[in-house]
Scaffold this motif. Structure first.
Motif, PDB file in Angstrom:
ATOM      1  N   ASN A  65      48.603  54.386  28.739  1.00 38.18           N
ATOM      2  CA  ASN A  65      48.983  53.393  29.743  1.00 38.18           C
ATOM      3  C   ASN A  65      48.219  53.566  31.045  1.00 38.18           C
ATOM      4  O   ASN A  65      47.639  52.617  31.582  1.00 38.18           O
ATOM      5  N   SER A  66      48.196  54.781  31.571  1.00 40.94           N
ATOM      6  CA  SER A  66      47.513  55.013  32.846  1.00 40.94           C
ATOM      7  C   SER A  66      46.004  54.904  32.715  1.00 40.94           C
ATOM      8  O   SER A  66      45.301  54.635  33.689  1.00 40.94           O
ATOM      9  N   ALA A  67      45.477  55.097  31.505  1.00 39.75           N
ATOM     10  CA  ALA A  67      44.028  55.065  31.305  1.00 39.75           C
ATOM     11  C   ALA A  67      43.482  53.664  31.107  1.00 39.75           C
ATOM     12  O   ALA A  67      42.383  53.347  31.579  1.00 39.75           O
ATOM     13  N   VAL A  68      44.229  52.797  30.426  1.00 43.63           N
ATOM     14  CA  VAL A  68      43.686  51.475  30.072  1.00 43.63           C
ATOM     15  C   VAL A  68      44.488  50.305  30.634  1.00 43.63           C
ATOM     16  O   VAL A  68      44.080  49.155  30.476  1.00 43.63           O
ATOM     17  N   MET A  69      45.625  50.582  31.287  1.00 40.64           N
ATOM     18  CA  MET A  69      46.428  49.477  31.812  1.00 40.64           C
ATOM     19  C   MET A  69      47.060  49.851  33.159  1.00 40.64           C
ATOM     20  O   MET A  69      48.192  49.483  33.448  1.00 40.64           O
ATOM     21  N   SER A  70      46.321  50.574  33.963  1.00 43.17           N
ATOM     22  CA  SER A  70      46.837  50.947  35.279  1.00 43.17           C
ATOM     23  C   SER A  70      46.770  49.744  36.222  1.00 43.17           C
ATOM     24  O   SER A  70      46.012  48.800  35.991  1.00 43.17           O
ATOM     25  N   GLN A  71      47.568  49.785  37.293  1.00 45.39           N
ATOM     26  CA  GLN A  71      47.571  48.675  38.249  1.00 45.39           C
ATOM     27  C   GLN A  71      46.213  48.596  38.931  1.00 45.39           C
ATOM     28  O   GLN A  71      45.723  49.576  39.482  1.00 45.39           O
ATOM     29  N   PRO A  72      45.567  47.426  38.914  1.00 44.80           N
ATOM     30  CA  PRO A  72      44.247  47.297  39.548  1.00 44.80           C
ATOM     31  C   PRO A  72      44.314  47.539  41.061  1.00 44.80           C
ATOM     32  O   PRO A  72      45.301  47.218  41.721  1.00 44.80           O
ATOM     33  N   THR A  73      43.241  48.102  41.579  1.00 40.80           N
ATOM     34  CA  THR A  73      43.095  48.236  43.018  1.00 40.80           C
ATOM     35  C   THR A  73      42.585  46.915  43.593  1.00 40.80           C
ATOM     36  O   THR A  73      42.235  45.978  42.849  1.00 40.80           O
ATOM     37  N   THR A  74      42.515  46.840  44.907  1.00 35.66           N
ATOM     38  CA  THR A  74      42.013  45.624  45.552  1.00 35.66           C
ATOM     39  C   THR A  74      40.596  45.315  45.100  1.00 35.66           C
ATOM     40  O   THR A  74      40.262  44.154  44.812  1.00 35.66           O
ATOM     41  N   ALA A  75      39.748  46.336  44.998  1.00 36.21           N
ATOM     42  CA  ALA A  75      38.371  46.119  44.547  1.00 36.21           C
ATOM     43  C   ALA A  75      38.342  45.642  43.092  1.00 36.21           C
ATOM     44  O   ALA A  75      37.528  44.774  42.731  1.00 36.21           O
ATOM     45  N   GLU A  76      39.219  46.185  42.257  1.00 36.72           N
ATOM     46  CA  GLU A  76      39.252  45.764  40.848  1.00 36.72           C
ATOM     47  C   GLU A  76      39.744  44.334  40.714  1.00 36.72           C
ATOM     48  O   GLU A  76      39.276  43.589  39.839  1.00 36.72           O
ATOM     49  N   TRP A  77      40.698  43.919  41.550  1.00 36.90           N
ATOM     50  CA  TRP A  77      41.129  42.510  41.532  1.00 36.90           C
ATOM     51  C   TRP A  77      39.940  41.598  41.835  1.00 36.90           C
ATOM     52  O   TRP A  77      39.790  40.536  41.209  1.00 36.90           O
ATOM     53  N   ARG A  78      39.103  41.996  42.800  1.00 37.33           N
ATOM     54  CA  ARG A  78      37.921  41.179  43.125  1.00 37.33           C
ATOM     55  C   ARG A  78      36.973  41.094  41.933  1.00 37.33           C
ATOM     56  O   ARG A  78      36.401  40.039  41.657  1.00 37.33           O
ATOM     57  N   ASP A  79      36.792  42.217  41.226  1.00 33.00           N
ATOM     58  CA  ASP A  79      35.921  42.208  40.045  1.00 33.00           C
ATOM     59  C   ASP A  79      36.485  41.291  38.963  1.00 33.00           C
ATOM     60  O   ASP A  79      35.730  40.561  38.296  1.00 33.00           O
ATOM     61  N   ILE A  80      37.800  41.328  38.770  1.00 30.79           N
ATOM     62  CA  ILE A  80      38.436  40.443  37.789  1.00 30.79           C
ATOM     63  C   ILE A  80      38.211  38.982  38.171  1.00 30.79           C
ATOM     64  O   ILE A  80      37.879  38.138  37.324  1.00 30.79           O
ATOM     65  N   ALA A  81      38.378  38.670  39.464  1.00 30.17           N
ATOM     66  CA  ALA A  81      38.185  37.294  39.939  1.00 30.17           C
ATOM     67  C   ALA A  81      36.744  36.844  39.740  1.00 30.17           C
ATOM     68  O   ALA A  81      36.491  35.672  39.406  1.00 30.17           O
ATOM     69  N   GLU A  82      35.799  37.748  39.915  1.00 30.14           N
ATOM     70  CA  GLU A  82      34.392  37.388  39.736  1.00 30.14           C
ATOM     71  C   GLU A  82      34.109  36.999  38.289  1.00 30.14           C
ATOM     72  O   GLU A  82      33.387  36.029  38.023  1.00 30.14           O
ATOM     73  N   VAL A  83      34.693  37.741  37.333  1.00 26.39           N
ATOM     74  CA  VAL A  83      34.499  37.408  35.917  1.00 26.39           C
ATOM     75  C   VAL A  83      35.149  36.069  35.589  1.00 26.39           C
ATOM     76  O   VAL A  83      34.581  35.239  34.858  1.00 26.39           O
ATOM     77  N   PHE A  84      36.364  35.813  36.120  1.00 28.32           N
ATOM     78  CA  PHE A  84      36.998  34.516  35.907  1.00 28.32           C
ATOM     79  C   PHE A  84      36.121  33.390  36.450  1.00 28.32           C
ATOM     80  O   PHE A  84      35.993  32.327  35.832  1.00 28.32           O
ATOM     81  N   GLY A  85      35.540  33.600  37.623  1.00 24.68           N
ATOM     82  CA  GLY A  85      34.687  32.570  38.207  1.00 24.68           C
ATOM     83  C   GLY A  85      33.457  32.295  37.368  1.00 24.68           C
ATOM     84  O   GLY A  85      33.024  31.145  37.224  1.00 24.68           O
ATOM     85  N   GLN A  86      32.880  33.347  36.773  1.00 27.82           N
ATOM     86  CA  GLN A  86      31.658  33.184  35.995  1.00 27.82           C
ATOM     87  C   GLN A  86      31.920  32.593  34.619  1.00 27.82           C
ATOM     88  O   GLN A  86      31.152  31.757  34.133  1.00 27.82           O
ATOM     89  N   THR A  87      32.998  33.025  33.954  1.00 27.69           N
ATOM     90  CA  THR A  87      33.237  32.618  32.565  1.00 27.69           C
ATOM     91  C   THR A  87      34.174  31.430  32.437  1.00 27.69           C
ATOM     92  O   THR A  87      34.042  30.648  31.488  1.00 27.69           O
ATOM     93  N   CYS A  88      35.146  31.304  33.344  1.00 29.43           N
ATOM     94  CA  CYS A  88      36.147  30.236  33.249  1.00 29.43           C
ATOM     95  C   CYS A  88      36.005  29.204  34.351  1.00 29.43           C
ATOM     96  O   CYS A  88      36.725  28.192  34.342  1.00 29.43           O
ATOM     97  N   HIS A  89      35.110  29.456  35.313  1.00 30.47           N
ATOM     98  CA  HIS A  89      34.851  28.520  36.408  1.00 30.47           C
ATOM     99  C   HIS A  89      36.116  28.186  37.200  1.00 30.47           C
ATOM    100  O   HIS A  89      36.353  27.039  37.563  1.00 30.47           O
ATOM    101  N   PHE A  90      36.933  29.220  37.431  1.00 28.77           N
ATOM    102  CA  PHE A  90      38.114  29.065  38.282  1.00 28.77           C
ATOM    103  C   PHE A  90      38.039  30.177  39.333  1.00 28.77           C
ATOM    104  O   PHE A  90      38.428  31.314  39.076  1.00 28.77           O
ATOM    105  N   PRO A  91      37.539  29.867  40.537  1.00 29.19           N
ATOM    106  CA  PRO A  91      37.364  30.912  41.551  1.00 29.19           C
ATOM    107  C   PRO A  91      38.703  31.436  42.069  1.00 29.19           C
ATOM    108  O   PRO A  91      39.727  30.756  41.994  1.00 29.19           O
ATOM    109  N   ASN A  92      38.669  32.663  42.586  1.00 26.59           N
ATOM    110  CA  ASN A  92      39.846  33.308  43.169  1.00 26.59           C
ATOM    111  C   ASN A  92      40.986  33.483  42.166  1.00 26.59           C
ATOM    112  O   ASN A  92      42.141  33.611  42.553  1.00 26.59           O
ATOM    113  N   CYS A  93      40.674  33.485  40.880  1.00 27.38           N
ATOM    114  CA  CYS A  93      41.687  33.695  39.851  1.00 27.38           C
ATOM    115  C   CYS A  93      41.637  35.155  39.413  1.00 27.38           C
ATOM    116  O   CYS A  93      40.562  35.670  39.088  1.00 27.38           O
TER     117      CYS A  93
END
Length: 321
Positions: A65-93
């Motif tokens: 759980n802690s290795a593969v499903m830990s709570q994202p940090t602020t920087a990790e949330w930004r990385d997740i949003a960047e992938v959503f923007g590139q692949t799903c074309h929904f910014p800030n998601c």
């Protein structure tokens, strides 16, 4: 992992090694074999197989759980949003939310609480997925009679979101714009209440063109959690049939499958084909109220998707089909 699964040898017999305990559990999760089948395949008692599966699933959750499903940090949330923007074309998601029914045996003295609208007993698996089909949060165990919104409201994730405790990044301008700064949001279906950080589609009645475009763009982002459920159920086939364990053990098997799902995807990578259909039932849709501020955020996304900065070349053709 071996430390969590190691048991003491006795004068009567040697303990079952940790590797074999893990193999037995993975065989059950991957195939959904009955305890009788495991009894013949591994020459162990059915009660022993049940105990091994219960203990190993708890250990898998505790270790992974802690290795593969830990709570994202602020920087990790930004990385997740960047992938959503590139692949799903929904910014800030930063995530897609959905809930599915997992079939279970009727828990003792539970009445109709686990009996869902599809006429079988279940618990709700509520999940938040990123654009790589990995689960960022899961909540398992809500009554099968609950809707997505009720399960979400009582979940740990729902409480974190309501109290602004997720460490989401500060609002940021949408690509190509300078004003206003827009919050980071999760996307869900009609079962969820509209909020500042949670977008849902417009009602399907009498939609304008720009609102139909918004629904299309939101659906493109929201489908990743549907795909994640499909990958989960098709890799761990015990989810195709009712889980024939007591409620606590059934919940632990689902949690173990979810962390194994993330572990396998992070190990094998994301760029390969998967079977995205699944046998998990949808949760019940119920009308829920949203907030005025959330409606304002949604309207701004709606206008942005029709602007030169945010429009997709094919979106008008897509809503006409």
């Amino acid at each position: 992992m071996s430390v969590h699964l190691q048991r003491q040898d006795t004068f009567m017999r040697d303990s079952i090694p940790p590797v074999q305990r893990l193999v037995i559990t993975l065989r059950y999760l991957a195939t959904g074999q009955s305890l009788a089948s495991l009894h013949y395949a591994f020459l162990i008692g059915k009660s022993t197989a049940s105990l091994i599966i219960r203990e190993t699933c708890v250990a898998l959750w505790d270790v992974l759980n802690s290795a593969v499903m830990s709570q994202p940090t602020t920087a990790e949330w930004r990385d997740i949003a960047e992938v959503f923007g590139q692949t799903c074309h929904f910014p800030n998601c930063v995530g897609a939310i959905d809930g599915k029914h997992v079939r279970v045996l009727k828990p003792i003295r539970s009445g109709s609480r686990f009996y869902n609208y599809k006429k079988f007993f279940s618990v709700v698996l509520l999940a938040v997925s990123d654009a790589n089909y990995c689960f960022r949060y899961i909540d398992v165990g809500a009554y099968g009679s609950s809707s997505d919104s009720a399960a979400f409201g009582h979940s740990h994730f729902g409480r974190l979101l309501a109290s602004n405790a997720l460490e989401l990044p500060a609002p940021q301008n949408l690509p190509g714009t300078t004003y206003p700064a827009m919050p980071y949001v999760f996307v869900g279906d009609e079962a969820f209440a509209l909020g500042v950080n949670l977008m849902r589609p417009f009602s399907s009645r009498g939609l304008s063109v720009e609102r139909r475009v918004f629904n299309y763009r939101l659906t493109r982002a929201r489908r990743v959690v549907e795909c994640a459920f499909g990958i989960l159920a098709n890799k761990w086939c015990f989810l195709h049939t009712p889980i024939l364990f007591k409620l606590d053990t059934a919940i632990n098997t689902v949690k173990a499958a979810c962390v194994l799902h993330n572990f396998v995807r992070q190990r094998d990578g994301y760029n390969f084909e998967d079977t995205l259909s699944h046998a998990l039932g949808r949760t019940q849709l119920t009308g829920v109220r949203g907030t005025a501020h959330g409606a304002h955020v949604r309207e701004h996304f709606c206008r942005y998707f029709m602007s030169p900065e945010g429009a997709l070349p094919w979106q008008m053709e897509a809503i006409e089909n």
